[in-house]
Design a protein around this motif. Sequence first.
Motif, short mmCIF file in Angstrom:
data_model
loop_
_atom_site.label_atom_id
_atom_site.label_comp_id
_atom_site.label_asym_id
_atom_site.label_seq_id
_atom_site.Cartn_x
_atom_site.Cartn_y
_atom_site.Cartn_z
N ASP A 19 0.80 -1.23 0.00
CA ASP A 19 0.00 0.00 0.00
C ASP A 19 0.83 1.27 0.00
O ASP A 19 0.32 2.36 0.27
N HIS A 20 2.14 1.17 -0.22
CA HIS A 20 2.97 2.35 -0.37
C HIS A 20 3.72 2.23 -1.69
O HIS A 20 3.81 1.15 -2.27
N PHE A 21 4.27 3.33 -2.13
CA PHE A 21 4.93 3.33 -3.43
C PHE A 21 6.42 3.04 -3.30
O PHE A 21 7.07 2.69 -4.25
N TYR A 22 6.95 3.19 -2.09
CA TYR A 22 8.39 3.09 -1.93
C TYR A 22 8.84 1.66 -1.61
O TYR A 22 8.02 0.79 -1.29
N LEU A 23 10.15 1.45 -1.70
CA LEU A 23 10.72 0.16 -1.35
C LEU A 23 11.65 0.33 -0.14
O LEU A 23 12.15 1.44 0.11
N VAL A 24 11.85 -0.77 0.55
CA VAL A 24 12.75 -0.75 1.72
C VAL A 24 13.67 -1.98 1.64
O VAL A 24 13.48 -2.86 0.80
N VAL A 25 14.64 -2.01 2.55
CA VAL A 25 15.45 -3.22 2.72
C VAL A 25 14.60 -4.18 3.54
O VAL A 25 14.43 -4.00 4.74
N LYS A 26 14.01 -5.18 2.86
CA LYS A 26 13.11 -6.07 3.60
C LYS A 26 13.91 -7.14 4.35
O LYS A 26 13.46 -7.69 5.34
N ARG A 27 15.11 -7.43 3.84
CA ARG A 27 16.02 -8.35 4.55
C ARG A 27 17.44 -7.89 4.25
O ARG A 27 17.75 -7.54 3.11
N GLN A 28 18.30 -7.87 5.27
CA GLN A 28 19.69 -7.46 5.06
C GLN A 28 20.43 -8.55 4.27
O GLN A 28 20.14 -9.74 4.44
N PRO A 29 21.37 -8.16 3.39
CA PRO A 29 22.12 -9.18 2.65
C PRO A 29 22.90 -10.06 3.61
O PRO A 29 23.47 -9.59 4.58
N ALA A 30 22.92 -11.38 3.29
CA ALA A 30 23.49 -12.34 4.24
C ALA A 30 24.73 -13.04 3.73
O ALA A 30 25.34 -13.83 4.44
N ASN A 31 25.09 -12.79 2.47
CA ASN A 31 26.31 -13.43 1.95
C ASN A 31 26.95 -12.51 0.92
O ASN A 31 26.39 -11.45 0.59
N GLU A 32 28.10 -12.92 0.41
CA GLU A 32 28.87 -12.05 -0.51
C GLU A 32 28.07 -11.66 -1.74
O GLU A 32 28.09 -10.52 -2.18
N ASP A 33 27.38 -12.65 -2.32
CA ASP A 33 26.60 -12.39 -3.54
C ASP A 33 25.50 -11.37 -3.26
O ASP A 33 25.29 -10.43 -4.04
N GLU A 34 24.82 -11.53 -2.15
CA GLU A 34 23.73 -10.59 -1.82
C GLU A 34 24.28 -9.20 -1.53
O GLU A 34 23.67 -8.19 -1.90
N ILE A 35 25.43 -9.13 -0.86
CA ILE A 35 26.04 -7.82 -0.59
C ILE A 35 26.42 -7.15 -1.91
O ILE A 35 26.17 -5.97 -2.13
N HIS A 36 26.97 -7.95 -2.81
CA HIS A 36 27.38 -7.44 -4.12
C HIS A 36 26.18 -6.84 -4.86
O HIS A 36 26.21 -5.71 -5.36
#
Length: 304
Positions: free
Chosen positions: A41-58
């Motif tokens: 119900d909002h237009f914006y995005l957030v960090v729904k989950r923090q990156p947990a490994n190198e690939d996700e951080i990248h």
Amino acid sequence: MADPKKALPGNAPGDFFVDSSCIGCHNCSDLAPDIFGEVEDHFYLVVKRQPANEDEIHRTLQALVCCPKGSIGIIGSRGTRARYDIKSIIEEFPLEISKDVYYLGFNSDKSAGAKSFFIASEGGNWMVEAPKFQERTLKWIESRGGLSHIFLSHRDDVAQADLFAGYFKAKRIIHQDDLEAQPGAEIVINGLEPVAFGDDFLVIPTPGHTMGHCVLLHKETHLFTGDMLTSKERFGDPIEAWKPELCWWSWERQTESIGKLINYSFTVMIPSHGRIWRDTSANMTEHLRRCVERCHSETDTNLR
Ligand SMILES: [Fe+2]
């Protein structure tokens, strides 16, 4: 630069956050779909989950450097920020996404953060939509031989295409019905008939999202769908239309235009906003059929 004091509610606790300057372009969720997401119900995005490994951080860092508003930030001290090598991430761009096709990165806020692409071609290189007009991108394009054509899918995504056209002496292509967004365009598409440029490029008028919306088919392989189609955004389906509230001109005409694409063969769907989808041509036809059926059952909330 993102401001931690303006971090949006809903960000998962941790190093990365999105602030209130987010315009909801979805580029971050395309690059890092497990990390960024729209708040219901909002237009914006957030960090729904923090990156947990190198690939996700990248991937999170790729989203950070390409965010058109600089809305993604890293919380904490200089020491925390220094753990992430942002300079080397910037140097990765453009990203090759398919043979001869590159995502240029550095989306422009002048096109609501639309993605833009470079297509290497012997007869002259093409650009689809326009990213930020910045030295790094100019030099990279120059090193590949410049541009001959700039395809603009519709009025929303032109950004600073005029500056790129001037710099590279490239021809901008846009439909007559969206021409007011780029009145100096060198090539104007009229009516509903597809227009071929050599053997490899076909511009197909697809009115709906805007009156002058078009898509670009490259080598019967890559279909650049502008703002008409996306992937797995609302129903988990490989090909979907954006929600009716984001269809500015005519939902009915857009539905017709999507149906028209069933006549064409392609295996990579590349939206200006949204995720790329790869599949067999036969499966793409089936995905399109399902999308058209669903569009018929949805109501246009922007009835004109
Ligand atoms: Fe648009």
